[in-house]
Design a protein around this motif. Sequence first.
Motif, short mmCIF file in Angstrom:
data_model
loop_
_atom_site.label_atom_id
_atom_site.label_comp_id
_atom_site.label_asym_id
_atom_site.label_seq_id
_atom_site.Cartn_x
_atom_site.Cartn_y
_atom_site.Cartn_z
N LYS A 1 0.82 -1.21 0.00
CA LYS A 1 0.00 0.00 0.00
C LYS A 1 0.85 1.26 0.00
CE LYS A 1 -3.79 2.51 0.72
NZ LYS A 1 -4.88 2.65 -0.28
N TYR A 2 1.88 1.30 0.84
CA TYR A 2 2.63 2.54 1.07
C TYR A 2 4.09 2.50 0.61
CZ TYR A 2 -1.41 3.70 3.98
OH TYR A 2 -2.69 3.93 4.45
N GLY A 3 4.58 1.32 0.27
CA GLY A 3 5.93 1.23 -0.29
C GLY A 3 7.07 1.18 0.71
N GLN A 4 6.77 1.40 1.97
CA GLN A 4 7.83 1.41 2.99
C GLN A 4 7.21 1.34 4.37
OE1 GLN A 4 9.89 5.22 2.76
NE2 GLN A 4 8.00 6.23 2.18
N ILE A 5 8.01 0.99 5.35
CA ILE A 5 7.65 1.09 6.77
C ILE A 5 8.82 1.77 7.46
CG2 ILE A 5 7.09 -0.13 8.90
CD1 ILE A 5 5.88 -2.37 7.18
N ASN A 6 8.60 2.96 7.94
CA ASN A 6 9.66 3.75 8.58
C ASN A 6 9.73 3.55 10.08
OD1 ASN A 6 8.16 5.99 6.45
ND2 ASN A 6 10.23 5.27 6.00
N VAL A 7 8.58 3.26 10.69
CA VAL A 7 8.49 3.14 12.15
C VAL A 7 7.72 1.87 12.49
CG1 VAL A 7 7.65 4.20 14.28
CG2 VAL A 7 8.46 5.66 12.39
N LEU A 8 8.26 1.10 13.41
CA LEU A 8 7.58 -0.09 13.94
C LEU A 8 7.35 0.10 15.42
CD1 LEU A 8 6.59 -3.07 13.90
CD2 LEU A 8 9.00 -3.74 14.22
N VAL A 9 6.09 -0.05 15.83
CA VAL A 9 5.74 0.03 17.25
C VAL A 9 5.19 -1.33 17.66
CG1 VAL A 9 4.39 1.18 19.04
CG2 VAL A 9 5.18 2.47 17.03
N ASN A 10 5.99 -2.06 18.44
CA ASN A 10 5.57 -3.37 18.94
C ASN A 10 4.83 -3.18 20.26
OD1 ASN A 10 6.59 -5.40 17.03
ND2 ASN A 10 8.60 -4.57 17.56
N ASN A 11 3.53 -2.94 20.12
CA ASN A 11 2.70 -2.63 21.28
C ASN A 11 1.93 -3.85 21.80
OD1 ASN A 11 0.75 -0.84 22.98
ND2 ASN A 11 -0.59 -1.93 21.55
N ALA A 12 1.61 -4.79 20.94
CA ALA A 12 0.75 -5.91 21.32
C ALA A 12 1.36 -6.72 22.45
CB ALA A 12 0.48 -6.80 20.12
N GLY A 13 0.52 -7.13 23.37
CA GLY A 13 0.99 -7.96 24.47
C GLY A 13 -0.19 -8.51 25.26
N ILE A 14 0.06 -9.60 25.96
CA ILE A 14 -0.98 -10.19 26.79
C ILE A 14 -0.40 -10.56 28.15
CG2 ILE A 14 -2.23 -11.12 24.80
CD1 ILE A 14 -1.13 -13.91 25.70
#
Length: 250
Positions: free
Chosen positions: A81-94
């Motif tokens: 969709k956007y051609g790149q990913i500049n920032v990754l936020v690993n927020n998911a957790g249980i």
Amino acid sequence: MDLGLKGRVVMITGAGMGIGRETALTFAREGARVGIVDIHGDDAEETAAAIREAGGEAIASRCDLTNEEEVKASVGSILAKYGQINVLVNNAGISKDVTLLKMAEADWDLVMDVNVKGTFHCCRAVLPQMKDRKWGRIINLGSRSMFGNPGQTNYTASKMAIVGFSRALSLEQARNGITVNTVAPGFIETEGIKGLPTYPKLREIALSKNPVGFLGEPRDIANTVAFLASEQARYITGTTVFVTGGRFSS
């Protein structure tokens, strides 16, 4: 302060609700394009729809972070969709809270798989194209609980692991213009926390131990994450930022 996030592409896991959702909305307000990833597909789409309705850009995908192929598929959809990913936020957790002698092995494995292995999968999937561009930001969500809470040996171990993982990865990727940091929230009044039957008691305990005299909200974490993702934070890497109101003890 202009965070310089306009046009950046941000992937946020666990962004269907709570801290993740507020973080996604914050990045969108800064002009970033957002990839919403969550195991609950409907929640992910609701967050993406809210961003689009406000004039922003976002797409959503359902993803089980413990499954490497699903992670690759979600990353692929954002890149398509956007051609790149500049920032990754690993927020998911249980969390699966129970004292150790009552803890099932499956409860240990699930918490470690989602919280730690999920972070591992996402970083491995996103890093190559960050490295190619010589720019990237990775922010992993830890917790004040890394110092230990009774009934949370699995969760505490997973969050302490995130700190070590982030520190090591920051050293590996510093030469590539990629920073890696951890944000460790304290007691944050999310809708999920407020919905717990024990919430009044939990809130009372948290307030009694909080030096600033009030409790955090999702925006407090979202704003910290957005800053660490910005060019303004270019000299910050390998560190853990505690957003706890000054509370560290259990």
